[in-house]
Design a protein around this motif. Structure first.
Motif, mmCIF file in Angstrom:
data_model
loop_
_atom_site.group_PDB
_atom_site.id
_atom_site.type_symbol
_atom_site.label_atom_id
_atom_site.label_comp_id
_atom_site.label_asym_id
_atom_site.label_seq_id
_atom_site.Cartn_x
_atom_site.Cartn_y
_atom_site.Cartn_z
ATOM 1 N N LEU A 242 0.831 -1.205 0.000
ATOM 2 C CA LEU A 242 0.000 0.000 0.000
ATOM 3 C C LEU A 242 0.865 1.254 0.000
ATOM 4 O O LEU A 242 0.602 2.203 -0.745
ATOM 5 C CB LEU A 242 -0.940 -0.001 1.200
ATOM 6 C CG LEU A 242 -1.871 1.211 1.224
ATOM 7 C CD1 LEU A 242 -3.319 0.806 1.443
ATOM 8 C CD2 LEU A 242 -1.450 2.216 2.299
ATOM 9 N N ASN A 243 1.899 1.285 0.840
ATOM 10 C CA ASN A 243 2.785 2.451 0.870
ATOM 11 C C ASN A 243 3.423 2.697 -0.491
ATOM 12 O O ASN A 243 3.506 3.837 -0.964
ATOM 13 C CB ASN A 243 3.872 2.269 1.929
ATOM 14 C CG ASN A 243 3.382 2.564 3.325
ATOM 15 O OD1 ASN A 243 2.700 1.742 3.936
ATOM 16 N ND2 ASN A 243 3.716 3.729 3.846
ATOM 17 N N LEU A 244 3.886 1.615 -1.127
ATOM 18 C CA LEU A 244 4.512 1.754 -2.438
ATOM 19 C C LEU A 244 3.502 2.215 -3.486
ATOM 20 O O LEU A 244 3.839 3.002 -4.383
ATOM 21 C CB LEU A 244 5.141 0.429 -2.860
ATOM 22 C CG LEU A 244 6.401 0.008 -2.095
ATOM 23 C CD1 LEU A 244 6.833 -1.394 -2.505
ATOM 24 C CD2 LEU A 244 7.542 1.003 -2.329
ATOM 25 N N SER A 245 2.270 1.739 -3.374
ATOM 26 C CA SER A 245 1.238 2.148 -4.327
ATOM 27 C C SER A 245 0.908 3.625 -4.173
ATOM 28 O O SER A 245 0.780 4.360 -5.170
ATOM 29 C CB SER A 245 -0.025 1.295 -4.128
ATOM 30 O OG SER A 245 0.237 -0.069 -4.376
ATOM 31 N N VAL A 246 0.754 4.086 -2.928
ATOM 32 C CA VAL A 246 0.479 5.505 -2.686
ATOM 33 C C VAL A 246 1.634 6.366 -3.203
ATOM 34 O O VAL A 246 1.423 7.381 -3.887
ATOM 35 C CB VAL A 246 0.240 5.762 -1.189
ATOM 36 C CG1 VAL A 246 0.181 7.259 -0.893
ATOM 37 C CG2 VAL A 246 -1.054 5.091 -0.741
ATOM 38 N N ALA A 247 2.859 5.946 -2.882
ATOM 39 C CA ALA A 247 4.024 6.706 -3.331
ATOM 40 C C ALA A 247 4.112 6.728 -4.856
ATOM 41 O O ALA A 247 4.430 7.765 -5.461
ATOM 42 C CB ALA A 247 5.293 6.105 -2.732
ATOM 43 N N SER A 248 3.824 5.608 -5.495
ATOM 44 C CA SER A 248 3.876 5.539 -6.960
ATOM 45 C C SER A 248 2.842 6.458 -7.589
ATOM 46 O O SER A 248 3.131 7.168 -8.563
ATOM 47 C CB SER A 248 3.649 4.092 -7.424
ATOM 48 O OG SER A 248 4.656 3.238 -6.944
ATOM 49 N N CYS A 249 1.628 6.451 -7.035
ATOM 50 C CA CYS A 249 0.577 7.328 -7.562
ATOM 51 C C CYS A 249 0.962 8.795 -7.429
ATOM 52 O O CYS A 249 0.795 9.594 -8.377
ATOM 53 C CB CYS A 249 -0.739 7.054 -6.840
ATOM 54 S SG CYS A 249 -1.516 5.484 -7.270
ATOM 55 N N LEU A 250 1.484 9.172 -6.265
ATOM 56 C CA LEU A 250 1.874 10.565 -6.048
ATOM 57 C C LEU A 250 3.020 10.967 -6.976
ATOM 58 O O LEU A 250 3.047 12.093 -7.496
ATOM 59 C CB LEU A 250 2.270 10.780 -4.584
ATOM 60 C CG LEU A 250 1.124 10.708 -3.576
ATOM 61 C CD1 LEU A 250 1.664 10.776 -2.152
ATOM 62 C CD2 LEU A 250 0.122 11.840 -3.808
ATOM 63 N N LEU A 251 3.961 10.058 -7.186
ATOM 64 C CA LEU A 251 5.080 10.380 -8.071
ATOM 65 C C LEU A 251 4.605 10.553 -9.510
ATOM 66 O O LEU A 251 5.071 11.454 -10.233
ATOM 67 C CB LEU A 251 6.145 9.283 -7.976
ATOM 68 C CG LEU A 251 7.494 9.641 -8.620
ATOM 69 C CD1 LEU A 251 8.634 9.071 -7.788
ATOM 70 C CD2 LEU A 251 7.589 9.098 -10.041
ATOM 71 N N LEU A 252 3.673 9.709 -9.951
ATOM 72 C CA LEU A 252 3.139 9.843 -11.308
ATOM 73 C C LEU A 252 2.356 11.142 -11.469
ATOM 74 O O LEU A 252 2.404 11.781 -12.528
ATOM 75 C CB LEU A 252 2.257 8.635 -11.630
ATOM 76 C CG LEU A 252 3.004 7.301 -11.796
ATOM 77 C CD1 LEU A 252 2.019 6.145 -11.943
ATOM 78 C CD2 LEU A 252 3.942 7.351 -13.003
ATOM 79 N N VAL A 253 1.613 11.525 -10.425
ATOM 80 C CA VAL A 253 0.901 12.804 -10.474
ATOM 81 C C VAL A 253 1.898 13.963 -10.528
ATOM 82 O O VAL A 253 1.708 14.937 -11.270
ATOM 83 C CB VAL A 253 -0.042 12.946 -9.264
ATOM 84 C CG1 VAL A 253 -0.658 14.337 -9.220
ATOM 85 C CG2 VAL A 253 -1.143 11.893 -9.326
#
Length: 406
Positions: free
Chosen positions: A229-240
């Protein structure tokens, strides 16, 4: 009649009624447990076979006869039944019910396995991996997307940074633990979220005892769900961030960068397996150990006593070879990691906390203005409450461990 422990007396002609138990083979042993109470135990073949025979309605004497015929050895069924009753696995001995304890309450009890079955779908890890891969590609194309500590200081008001960081951090921690709970619930494990302490750290933790009875893929998914979950949140924020117009510093971009950093910050802590993090349970499962932390701590104490020549017997000598090697290696990690952690607290964390608290206390008063008093009060409230909460949680955990030993 009852025995000294208050249980109905077991005789050769006694029939035993067991609670609903789950059984799973694990290497040379069998894991037997009762999901309702989150209690499980590792048994050899004879023990698992005895559970099966008793559960099928055989008497104590008949079960002993069948085990003798199958294994060629005598088996103390009477004592075995008493041990099962002590674990809460026995519903009735003969016609008399066995006193049962109420199971620990589960978090979000209305959440049923059917509601969250998607959490164990084989496609979900693939989606997480694809999201992480896309974020890594974006980062390779623009290394400047990687945030630094200055991104946390998105406002010139320290109290605002502290409050928003604490709020966002605890939301992420709760989401992390909910990922464990949801995945375990999908596997039929109730799960319970509560506060705890790991050395000097105040943590939120999810008890998913009973996941040991699930297949390995489900166990690994439950252990790694929080990190995913942490990696998914971080990945989404980085893509944004990658899709956001750089523009001047501040504003939405600064908040996104701060959120990205807050999502990544807990991940290095997971490497501290000596504090029983998520990766500790992965390591314990992969090494096939039953209680890696407990056995490692016992061996570390034995090794320390050897220095004074009061060692006594090696507590790891009766473990299987693969467990013995893992326990001895882990004991070294446990000792070194704990020493470094406590040294860091004594030399860095504690002096910094004391300094901040003293400065905040001195910053209160009529001579510091409204903004100064508000800033100092915020520091005292946030930092002081965290330390008080840690002390209360540690004390309650200590009392619970003492009660369990008694």
């Amino acid at each position: 009649m009852t025995d000294a422990a208050g249980l109905p007396r077991v005789t050769p002609t006694t029939h035993v009624v067991l609670h609903d138990l789950a059984v799973r083979r694990d290497r040379d042993d069998w894991i037997v447990g009762r999901m309702a109470t989150r209690t499980f135990v590792a048994l050899p073949y004879a023990g698992a076979r005895a559970v099966q025979l008793l559960g099928e309605g055989r008497t104590v004497a008949r079960t002993a006869e069948m085990l003798r015929a199958e294994t060629g050895e005598e088996f103390g069924i009477t004592e075995f039944v008493e041990d099962l009753a002590g674990l809460g696995f026995v519903a009735r001995i003969g016609a008399r019910p066995v006193p049962d304890t109420a199971p620990p309450p589960a978090s979000l009890p209305r959440l049923r396995p059917r509601h969250v079955r998607f959490a164990l779908h084989p496609l979900l890890p693939v989606l997480v991996a694809a999201l992480l891969a896309a974020a890594l590609v974006a980062l390779v194309r623009d290394p400047g997307l990687l945030p630094g500590y200055r991104d946390l200081l998105w406002s010139r008001h320290g109290s605002l940074v502290l409050l928003s960081g604490a709020a966002a951090g605890w939301v992420l921690v709760l989401a992390h633990e909910l990922a464990h709970l949801v995945t375990a619930r999908a596997a039929g494990v109730p799960g319970r979220i509560r506060l705890g302490t790991r050395l000097q750290f105040l943590v939120m933790q999810t008890d998913i005892s009973g996941i040991e009875l699930a297949p390995r893929r489900h166990r690994m998914t439950a252990y790694l769900a929080g990190i995913a979950l942490n990696l998914s949140v971080a990945s989404c924020l980085l893509l944004v961030l990658a899709a956001t117009d750089p523009g001047p510093a501040g504003g939405t971009r600064s908040l996104l960068a701060a959120g990205l950093l807050l999502a990544l910050l807990p991940l290095p802590f997971q490497l501290m397996v000596f504090t029983r993090t998520d990766l500790y349970f992965v390591l314990q499962d992969l090494t096939g150990c039953r209680n890696l932390y407990g056995d490692g701590l016992a061996y570390a104490r034995y090794a320390a006593r050897r220095v004074t020549r009061r060692a006594g017997p090696d507590p790891s000598r009766d473990l299987p070879a693969h467990e013995r090697r893992a326990v001895r290696g882990y004991s070294a990690v446990l000792v070194v990691g704990t020493a470094l952690c406590l040294a860091f607290m004594a030399c860095v964390t504690l002096p910094a906390d004391v300094t901040l608290l003293v400065r905040a206390a001195r910053g209160l008063g009529p001579g510091h203005g409204l903004a100064g008093n508000a800033d100092a009060a915020t520091v005292l409230l946030v930092l002081g409450s965290v330390n008080v909460l840690w002390a209360v949680t540690w004390w309650r955990g200590r009392k619970a461990r003492r009660a369990a030993r008694r």
